[in-house]
Design a protein around this motif. Sequence first.
Motif, mmCIF file in Angstrom:
data_model
loop_
_atom_site.group_PDB
_atom_site.id
_atom_site.type_symbol
_atom_site.label_atom_id
_atom_site.label_comp_id
_atom_site.label_asym_id
_atom_site.label_seq_id
_atom_site.Cartn_x
_atom_site.Cartn_y
_atom_site.Cartn_z
ATOM 1 N N TYR A 119 17.764 -3.217 13.453
ATOM 2 C CA TYR A 119 17.640 -3.415 12.014
ATOM 3 C C TYR A 119 18.833 -4.206 11.465
ATOM 4 N N LEU A 120 20.041 -3.842 11.900
ATOM 5 C CA LEU A 120 21.222 -4.569 11.443
ATOM 6 C C LEU A 120 21.200 -6.022 11.910
ATOM 7 N N GLU A 121 20.737 -6.244 13.125
ATOM 8 C CA GLU A 121 20.640 -7.618 13.612
ATOM 9 C C GLU A 121 19.648 -8.426 12.781
ATOM 10 N N GLN A 122 18.523 -7.824 12.426
ATOM 11 C CA GLN A 122 17.551 -8.500 11.555
ATOM 12 C C GLN A 122 18.173 -8.844 10.203
ATOM 13 N N LEU A 123 18.891 -7.887 9.635
ATOM 14 C CA LEU A 123 19.475 -8.087 8.313
ATOM 15 C C LEU A 123 20.588 -9.143 8.349
ATOM 16 N N GLN A 124 21.355 -9.160 9.426
ATOM 17 C CA GLN A 124 22.409 -10.163 9.541
ATOM 18 C C GLN A 124 21.821 -11.561 9.696
ATOM 19 N N ARG A 125 20.725 -11.674 10.446
ATOM 20 C CA ARG A 125 20.061 -12.979 10.566
ATOM 21 C C ARG A 125 19.497 -13.414 9.213
ATOM 22 N N GLN A 126 18.987 -12.458 8.440
ATOM 23 C CA GLN A 126 18.380 -12.787 7.151
ATOM 24 C C GLN A 126 19.421 -13.210 6.126
ATOM 25 N N PHE A 127 20.538 -12.476 6.051
ATOM 26 C CA PHE A 127 21.503 -12.704 4.971
ATOM 27 C C PHE A 127 22.759 -13.463 5.397
ATOM 28 N N LYS A 128 22.960 -13.655 6.704
ATOM 29 C CA LYS A 128 24.108 -14.407 7.213
ATOM 30 C C LYS A 128 25.444 -13.809 6.778
ATOM 31 N N SER A 129 25.432 -12.510 6.502
ATOM 32 C CA SER A 129 26.631 -11.836 6.022
ATOM 33 C C SER A 129 26.561 -10.367 6.408
ATOM 34 N N ILE A 130 27.636 -9.864 7.004
ATOM 35 C CA ILE A 130 27.665 -8.448 7.386
ATOM 36 C C ILE A 130 27.621 -7.570 6.139
ATOM 37 N N GLU A 131 28.352 -7.960 5.104
ATOM 38 C CA GLU A 131 28.391 -7.156 3.882
ATOM 39 C C GLU A 131 27.017 -7.097 3.223
ATOM 40 N N TYR A 132 26.322 -8.218 3.163
ATOM 41 C CA TYR A 132 24.995 -8.224 2.578
ATOM 42 C C TYR A 132 23.983 -7.496 3.482
#
Length: 296
Positions: A119-132
Amino acid sequence: MQRFTVVLIVLFFVQIFANALVFLNEPETRLSLEWHQTQFKISVFQPFVHPVVPIDWLLPKENRDLLKGLVSVESNFYVHALSVEGAMGLAQFVPSTAEKLGVLNPFNAFWAMDGANRYLEQLQRQFKSIEYALAGYFEGPSKIAKYGPSSAAIEYARKVLRSAERLKGETIFVKDVTYIEPYVLVGDRFALGLNVYASFLGTSYLSGGIQLDDWKKLSHRVLFYPAITHSFSLIVGERNFNFTVGALYRKMPNFGVQFLLDSNNLDLEALLRVWKFYITTGFSLKGFRVGLIGGM
């Protein structure tokens, strides 16, 4: 002889389901009182929250520190953490997120960590930001994409990152719970017994017990609960060497129903939370019982 057989069978099914598998998320001492036919049972459920394995054993190398910080904030490393909103397990997945990730049982520590990492990998690919990405984990990616992160989501993300930095290199253990239930039965017969309910990182559960009747006869049981989903478990084991099968459906911490079948009997039992108490009922081919469980 017939009365003795009835009492013995009723005692067996009474031991099984006034159990701790429905309230693992709330490890606290509880008193149980049960009434049925010719017996009265008094027992105490005593939980022991204990370390099991280092969290690092469950984490992939690429996101290890970040996931450790996330689990620290979400569940404080407790396998059976359950929020009031229904978020479950180490990674605190709500049912809809767990379903999207294919995590059938968020209380399963292995599945939870695998799902959280993906899930975190998906979100990082989507937002290009760890914080987001962390903000999206907190309040949902669609909301972040449409409105941007709220101040609460940003604070959550920074809290996770601070925890990740603080715990880097530290050995932190995942915590699980084991319940013991000593009890006494009084009535036309006297008995002492001890039941144990253990969790194996949410992957499965073990329920075992021994009982001494009138200081002479020893009975026993061992039941294994492989968890198929967070709500449903199969049951296989033995009761006095009689092969036993069954199933458990639970909605922690509010409801549970279980049936057991062996060569001698069919048992159907239920537990329902009412305010701060649990009402327990059970019916077998040989009798009926009712009980009440409350905090101490």
